[in-house]
Each structure stands twice: as structure tokens, then as C-alpha cells.
Enzyme design. Structure first.
Site, PDB file in Angstrom:
ATOM      1  N   ASP A   1     -28.846  -8.222  80.307  1.00  0.00           N
ATOM      2  CA  ASP A   1     -28.184  -6.952  80.579  1.00  0.00           C
ATOM      3  C   ASP A   1     -29.267  -6.044  81.173  1.00  0.00           C
ATOM      4  O   ASP A   1     -30.452  -6.409  81.211  1.00  0.00           O
ATOM      5  CB  ASP A   1     -27.621  -6.385  79.275  1.00  0.00           C
ATOM      6  CG  ASP A   1     -27.101  -4.967  79.424  1.00  0.00           C
ATOM      7  OD1 ASP A   1     -26.359  -4.703  80.384  1.00  0.00           O
ATOM      8  OD2 ASP A   1     -27.463  -4.117  78.590  1.00  0.00           O
TER       9      ASP A   1
ATOM     10  N   ASP B   1     -29.112  -1.795  81.245  1.00  0.00           N
ATOM     11  CA  ASP B   1     -29.290  -0.538  80.513  1.00  0.00           C
ATOM     12  C   ASP B   1     -29.581  -0.772  79.036  1.00  0.00           C
ATOM     13  O   ASP B   1     -28.872  -1.525  78.360  1.00  0.00           O
ATOM     14  CB  ASP B   1     -28.024   0.329  80.628  1.00  0.00           C
ATOM     15  CG  ASP B   1     -27.855   0.929  82.010  1.00  0.00           C
ATOM     16  OD1 ASP B   1     -28.863   1.344  82.601  1.00  0.00           O
ATOM     17  OD2 ASP B   1     -26.706   0.984  82.502  1.00  0.00           O
TER      18      ASP B   1
ATOM     19  N   ASP C   1     -27.168   5.599  83.718  1.00  0.00           N
ATOM     20  CA  ASP C   1     -26.156   6.580  84.120  1.00  0.00           C
ATOM     21  C   ASP C   1     -26.440   7.956  83.531  1.00  0.00           C
ATOM     22  O   ASP C   1     -26.065   8.977  84.113  1.00  0.00           O
ATOM     23  CB  ASP C   1     -24.761   6.113  83.692  1.00  0.00           C
ATOM     24  CG  ASP C   1     -24.253   4.953  84.537  1.00  0.00           C
ATOM     25  OD1 ASP C   1     -24.729   4.809  85.681  1.00  0.00           O
ATOM     26  OD2 ASP C   1     -23.398   4.200  84.062  1.00  0.00           O
TER      27      ASP C   1
ATOM     28  N   ASP D   1     -23.106  -3.413  83.874  1.00  0.00           N
ATOM     29  CA  ASP D   1     -22.055  -2.477  84.263  1.00  0.00           C
ATOM     30  C   ASP D   1     -22.642  -1.196  84.849  1.00  0.00           C
ATOM     31  O   ASP D   1     -21.976  -0.160  84.858  1.00  0.00           O
ATOM     32  CB  ASP D   1     -21.165  -2.155  83.052  1.00  0.00           C
ATOM     33  CG  ASP D   1     -19.824  -1.557  83.446  1.00  0.00           C
ATOM     34  OD1 ASP D   1     -19.506  -1.558  84.654  1.00  0.00           O
ATOM     35  OD2 ASP D   1     -19.104  -1.063  82.553  1.00  0.00           O
TER      36      ASP D   1
ATOM     37  N   ASP E   1     -27.445  -5.566  74.609  1.00  0.00           N
ATOM     38  CA  ASP E   1     -27.401  -4.533  73.571  1.00  0.00           C
ATOM     39  C   ASP E   1     -26.007  -3.976  73.350  1.00  0.00           C
ATOM     40  O   ASP E   1     -25.671  -3.539  72.252  1.00  0.00           O
ATOM     41  CB  ASP E   1     -28.333  -3.367  73.943  1.00  0.00           C
ATOM     42  CG  ASP E   1     -27.740  -2.505  75.044  1.00  0.00           C
ATOM     43  OD1 ASP E   1     -27.237  -1.408  74.737  1.00  0.00           O
ATOM     44  OD2 ASP E   1     -27.737  -2.935  76.198  1.00  0.00           O
TER      45      ASP E   1
END
Length: 268
Positions: free
Chosen positions: A32, A34, A43, A123, A203
């Protein structure tokens, strides 16, 4: 909870009943982004590029659970209205710190590229991820990056789009990481790649879904105390034995590095 590699052995390749010449093990390592590779939610980080460094309440109130991608489209439009340009976004993404131990993990992986195929499923957005990974000097490590498409239009506005559509009830409307992972594995299988084991480092709650597709020989690395870890613990408590992968929680990526080193030592 299964401990790291407990009861899991690596099998030698067999050919006509005999042990074939040993080949380097091929593992798929999935990251992943972030709060996994970087120690912040990117973000949130980009808001530092705003003149006032925060969003007005009128924008914040538009968020709907499960539609974060749509919300960020509005955020980026507002930032464009405020004069935030590509260079401003780039500067922020390049400044986001790596999580503890992550640089050491990447140094290890750089030396072991023959053993690991590495992909990233996030994402966030393609522009921000590429800026961050290139600034850290690790972009070439990744065979493929799956994230929401992003670009800058003629006005200089940051444009974000959803990655895909799906029918998974667990995931946000724009991305199911399990769908991405299973499709990637099918594609690589058609190309002749056979992974002995999957390793998943994440996470968030959206990292829990793809980890459900993993087998008992695979290893999930949830960041300790974060949503992915909590969801795994909840499943193990409510449905013992349902979660298949071995679970190795981590605070520092050095713990991930140690487990990957153990995996290589167990090769036949």
C-alpha cells in the site's frame, strides 16, 4: 494468531520425481502507499500546498463514506481555484516522510530484486505516488503501480479519476484492491509467472479485503494498531480459522525486512 512463517516450509521444485536444479524463489510483494510506505495520508498532506493550509467546512461536509475519490475530486478542484499548481503538489509529495524503517527495507529489496516482484496498490493517485517514490529513489523497484489516474488539465488543475468499478461490498466505489490483486495474479499466471508466496504490506481497511484472498503460505503485514490490523483481529476472534494468511504486525518496516530475510534463508 499464526506467527511469522510458523509451520510453513518452502518446497523444492520436483521434476520427474527428482529434485530439479534449485531456482531462486519468486515472491510477490504488494505494498500500500499512504501510511504504509509514507508516514502520512498524502491526501491530507497536499493541503499544505493551500494558501491557508486547510479546507473550508463547506468542502469537508461534502464527504460521503465509500465515495472518497469523488470527495478528493472536489478538493483538487478547490485547490485549483486557489491557484495551487503542479509544482506545488509535486513539492509536497516529494517531502512526505517514509515510515520508520522503510528506507532500510527498500535497501534490502534493492539487493534482492531477483527474489521479489514488487507492485503497489493504492487508493491515492498516480502522480503523487510517482513523485514520492522517485524522490525516495525507489521508483524502479516497482513492476507496476495501481492507483487512481491523475493528470493536470490546460488550466493547471489537478484532475483525479476513479480506478475502476466493481461489485465488492467491502470497498469504496472506485477501487477494490482484491479485484486488482486477483486480476494481476491471473495475468501473471498467463505469462508463466508462478509465485511461491505472497507478502502484503498495508495499514488501511481497504488492505484487509485483498488479504482475504491470500493462502496459509502467504503473509500479511498489517501496520500495528491500524484499521487493517484491527479488522484481522476482529475476524480471528469472531470467526477463528477463517483468516488464512500468517499475520505479522509491524511498527517499523525493519520487522518486515527481518521476516523477508527469514523467507530467503528457508529456500531449498
Amino acid at each position: 494468531m499464526k506467527r511469522c512463517f510458523e509451520g510453513v516450509g518452502l518446497r523444492c521444485l520436483l521434476k520427474n520425481g527428482n529434485v530439479a536444479a534449485a531456482q531462486p524463489p519468486k515472491y510477490l510483494l504488494i505494498f500500500d502507499f499512504d501510511e504504509t510506505i509514507v508516514n502520512e495520508n498524502s491526501d491530507d498532506s497536499v493541503l499544505r500546498a493551500l494558501p491557508g493550509k486547510q479546507l473550508p467546512e463547506s468542502i469537508r461536509k461534502t464527504y460521503r463514506e465509500g465515495f472518497y475519490n469523488e470527495y478528493m475530486q472536489r478538493v483538487f478542484k478547490y485547490m485549483g481555484d486557489q491557484g495551487v499548481k503542479m509544482a506545488d503538489f509535486k513539492a509536497v509529495y516529494e517531502s512526505i516522510p517514509l515510515t520508520p524503517g522503510m528506507r532500510d527495507l527498500f535497501q534490502f529489496l534493492t539487493k534482492q530484486q531477483g527474489h521479489f516482484e514488487i507492485i503497489l496498490i493504492s487508493d491515492a493517485n498516480t502522480f503523487g505516488i510517482e513523485c514520492s517514490l522517485k524522490a525516495a529513489g525507489v521508483y524502479p523497484l516497482f513492476r507496476k503501480i495501481f492507483s487512481n489516474p491523475s493528470s493536470f488539465d490546460k488550466r493547471g488543475y489537478f484532475i483525479l479519476r476513479p480506478y475502476h468499478s466493481h461489485n465488492c461490498p467491502r470497498c469504496p466505489a472506485n477501487m477494490c484492491k482484491r479485484k486488482i490483486l486477483t486480476e494481476y495474479l491471473a495475468e501473471r499466471a498467463q505469462e508463466g509467472a508462478r509465485f511461491e508466496r505472497l507478502f502484503y504490506v498495508g495499514d488501511g481497511a481497504n488492505d484487509f479485503c485483498p488479504s482475504l484472498a491470500m493462502k496459509s503460505t502467504d503473509v500479511a503485514f498489517p501496520r500495528r494498531g491500524y484499521p487493517m490490523h484491527r479488522l484481522i483481529l476482529e475476524m480471528e476472534k469472531s470467526q477463528p480459522g477463517k483468516y488464512q494468511a500468517a499475520v505479522v504486525p509491524w511498527d517499523s518496516a525493519l520487522e518486515i525486512c527481518t521476516c523477508l530475510q527469514e523467507a530467503l534463508k528457508k529456500k531449498c
